[in-house]
Design an enzyme around this catalytic site. Structure first.
Site, PDB file in Angstrom:
ATOM      1  CG  ASP A 169      -5.525  -1.133  -0.879  1.00  0.00           C
ATOM      2  OD1 ASP A 169      -6.505  -0.385  -1.067  1.00  0.00           O
ATOM      3  OD2 ASP A 169      -5.547  -2.093  -0.089  1.00  0.00           O
TER       4      ASP A 169
ATOM      5  CB  SER B 246      -0.753  -1.947  -1.917  1.00  0.00           C
ATOM      6  OG  SER B 246      -1.639  -2.921  -2.413  1.00  0.00           O
ATOM      7  CB  ALA B 247       2.772  -0.058   1.607  1.00  0.00           C
TER       8      ALA B 247
ATOM      9  CB  ALA C 109      -2.594 -11.964   3.042  1.00  0.00           C
ATOM     10  CB  SER C 110      -2.298  -8.338   7.472  1.00  0.00           C
ATOM     11  OG  SER C 110      -1.490  -7.251   7.048  1.00  0.00           O
ATOM     12  N   GLY C 111      -4.675  -6.761   5.352  1.00  0.00           N
ATOM     13  CA  GLY C 111      -5.609  -5.647   5.319  1.00  0.00           C
ATOM     14  C   GLY C 111      -5.013  -4.284   5.591  1.00  0.00           C
ATOM     15  CB  ILE C 112      -2.308  -2.844   7.239  1.00  0.00           C
ATOM     16  CG1 ILE C 112      -1.371  -4.041   7.425  1.00  0.00           C
ATOM     17  CG2 ILE C 112      -3.335  -2.782   8.368  1.00  0.00           C
ATOM     18  CD1 ILE C 112      -0.588  -3.985   8.747  1.00  0.00           C
ATOM     19  N   GLY C 113      -2.317  -3.121   3.575  1.00  0.00           N
ATOM     20  CA  GLY C 113      -1.654  -2.673   2.351  1.00  0.00           C
ATOM     21  C   GLY C 113      -0.178  -2.958   2.255  1.00  0.00           C
TER      22      GLY C 113
ATOM     23  CE  LYS D  94      -5.153  -0.333   3.416  1.00  0.00           C
ATOM     24  NZ  LYS D  94      -6.231  -1.209   2.869  1.00  0.00           N
TER      25      LYS D  94
END
Length: 301
Positions: free
Chosen positions: A154, A121-122, A114-118, A20
């Protein structure tokens, strides 16, 4: 997003969990309960984790594989993993017609943690899609989205996994402008970033909701709109994780790069390019120059 593969002894189901990307991210306010309100244009990249399910008689369990999965260790595959939480919730919601089975879920972690691209969550969203079908749970879409909200901010947008505008605390999804042809580069420096830490470092006023057109004729027009927006978390993330500045500078220095920005709460950054080929060439150069970085270049999904 689903691929079914017939194995010799059983049926192995596979679900893609694409990365994401927040092309912009405005923190527009804060609710009385402390949750921040957001406005973001979200897209999904061709990079992603992959979730496999091999039905079986043994209790459902999870194995982590791939570049980033093996580094997490077996403890990260327990009941607290978002994939297993998603499975547990879906099991409770399954109707009498369902064929809820055990077996093995295998998660190929190709995205940094933990990198901001989900990534997590994905993965949870992929588990909901995959097991809803595999178990014939027949949980309807509105219920799936309500479940997704309980798993993480997310997860609803990752359940959809298509270009969309995301607002509220992540639960309000509305149609986005039609995107032009473009390429994307993703770069992560290898340092995990805590989202709560980034929010705590954020200062300044809230940012208004963006004014977006219905579509853009080309990537240059889209980037002109995006440059008028921001990622409200980029500056605090650079404080928490200083290498983000270096990553952004190196992406911006690539030929044909039209925009370099951080996604989510970091530390993954992206670059927008006019073509997929230009993005892939830039990714090759960045990967060669920085062997320790995770780098991907390609198209949106």
């Amino acid at each position: 997003m689903t691929v079914d593969v017939l194995d010799v002894a059983t049926t192995t189901l596979t679900e893609i969990a694409p990365a994401k990307i927040n092309l912009y991210l405005h923190v527009t306010g804060r609710r009385p309960d402390g949750y921040h309100l957001l406005d973001s244009l979200v897209v999904f990249a061709g990079a992603g984790d992959v979730l496999h399910y091999e039905p079986g008689t043994e209790p459902l369990h999870l194995k982590l594989e791939g570049r980033f999965g093996r580094a997490l260790g077996a403890d990260a595959a327990g009941a607290d993993n978002l994939v297993m939480k998603a499975a547990a919730v879906l099991r409770d919601l399954a109707g009498p017609q369902a064929n809820v089975q055990g077996g093995c879920l295998v998660l190929e972690k190709n995205l940094p943690v933990a990198s901001g691209i989900g990534g997590g969550s994905a993965d949870a969203a992929a588990a909901l899609r995959l097991l809803n079908r595999a178990w014939n749970a027949q949980v309807d879409e509105p219920t799936l989205f309500r479940v997704a909200e309980t798993l993480g901010a997310d997860v609803p947008v990752c359940l959809l996994s298509q270009t969309v505008r995301m607002e509220g605390i992540g639960e309000t999804l509305t149609p986005a402008p039609r995107l032009p042809e473009c390429g994307l580069v993703l770069v992560n420096c290898g340092q995990a970033v805590s989202t709560p830490d980034v929010f705590r470092k954020r200062t300044g006023d809230f940012v208004p909701r963006a004014d977006l057109p219905q579509s853009w004729p080309n990537s240059a027009a889209m980037v002109a709109t995006l440059k008028a927006q921001e990622n409200s978390l980029e500056t605090p993330a650079c404080t928490v994780c200083p290498p983000v500045k270096k990553v952004l500078a190196d992406i911006a220095a690539q030929p044909d790069c039209q925009l370099a920005r951080m996604s989510g709460s970091g530390a993954t950054c992206f670059g927008v390019f006019p073509t997929v080929e230009a993005a892939r060439e830039a990714a090759d150069r960045l990967a060669e120059a920085h062997a320790a970085w995770w780098v991907w270049g390609g198209a949106l999904v």
